[in-house]
Design a protein around this motif. Structure first.
Motif: not given
Length: 221
Positions: A195-201
């Motif tokens: 899916g759409e990767p979650r990027v660290l903020t």
């Protein structure tokens, strides 16, 4: 020149280390055949891998010794075609070594992305987001300039449709950074398949930096 002033004597151990590092990179699958190249700096001298020799078949005498202007001081083989890139690293950074690979996952990511976002906090070791240098023909000044721009403030850069460059204070750290970059690229590829990767903020990355700066204490003390 003889004795301590002989570049071949001064850099003998570094040439051996360059060969050992090349074998480790080949064993890890980060380079295949004659792809990829390495360098390390000792004062005003730079040892590089030669052109056209597989990194797992290197011998110390194969590795040319250059000055920072690119003049060959020792070694009979021609230096790598990416010599201008390696010398540029030492002119513009405090690095002591550089590792250029054509590793599979790095090439894949660099062929579709303009940057590798931080999915895992270990990306901080490379400076966070890894930039992808625009494509240019290998061995050209244009490629060297493009990669050095992407490397600014970072410990690694990807090279569009080409590979990756990692630097460090010595060959061990530069190799570690190359291996970390390949792992991060692999994580990104696998996450993208789900899916759409979650990027660290930025806030999450700052928290990691702050956490690592604090001394460890047992819970509850």
């Amino acid at each position: 020149m003889t004795g301590a002033a002989d570049p071949a004597v001064l850099t003998e151990a570094l040439r051996r280390e360059l060969c050992a590092t090349g074998r480790l990179l080949a064993a890890a699958g980060l380079v295949t055949g004659t792809s990829g190249n390495l360098s390390a700096r000792l004062g005003e001298l730079v040892v590089v891998t030669p052109a056209g020799v597989a990194l797992d078949a290197l011998e110390p005498d194969d590795c040319p010794v250059l000055d920072l202007a690119g003049n060959r001081l020792a070694g009979t083989l021609d230096p790598t075609s990416e010599t201008s890139l390696h010398l540029g690293v030492y002119r513009t950074t405090f690095a002591g070594a550089a590792v250029h690979t054509h590793s599979r996952d790095a090439v894949a990511v660099a062929s579709v992305r303009t940057e590798l976002p931080p999915l895992h906090y270990t990306a901080l070791a490379l400076g966070g987001t890894v930039r992808v240098a625009p494509y240019a023909t290998y061995g050209t000044p244009e490629l060297a300039e493009s990669v050095l721009t992407a490397l600014d403030g970072k410990s690694a850069a990807l090279m569009a449709n080409h590979g990756a460059l990692a630097i460090g204070p010595d060959l061990t750290r530069a190799r570690d950074n190359a291996e970390l970059l390949e792992w991060l690229c692999g994580v990104y590829i696998r996450a993208s398949q789900l899916g759409e990767p979650r990027v660290l903020t930025e806030a999450e990355l700052v928290a990691v930096i702050e956490r690592s700066a604090r001394p460890w204490r047992p819970e509850g003390t």
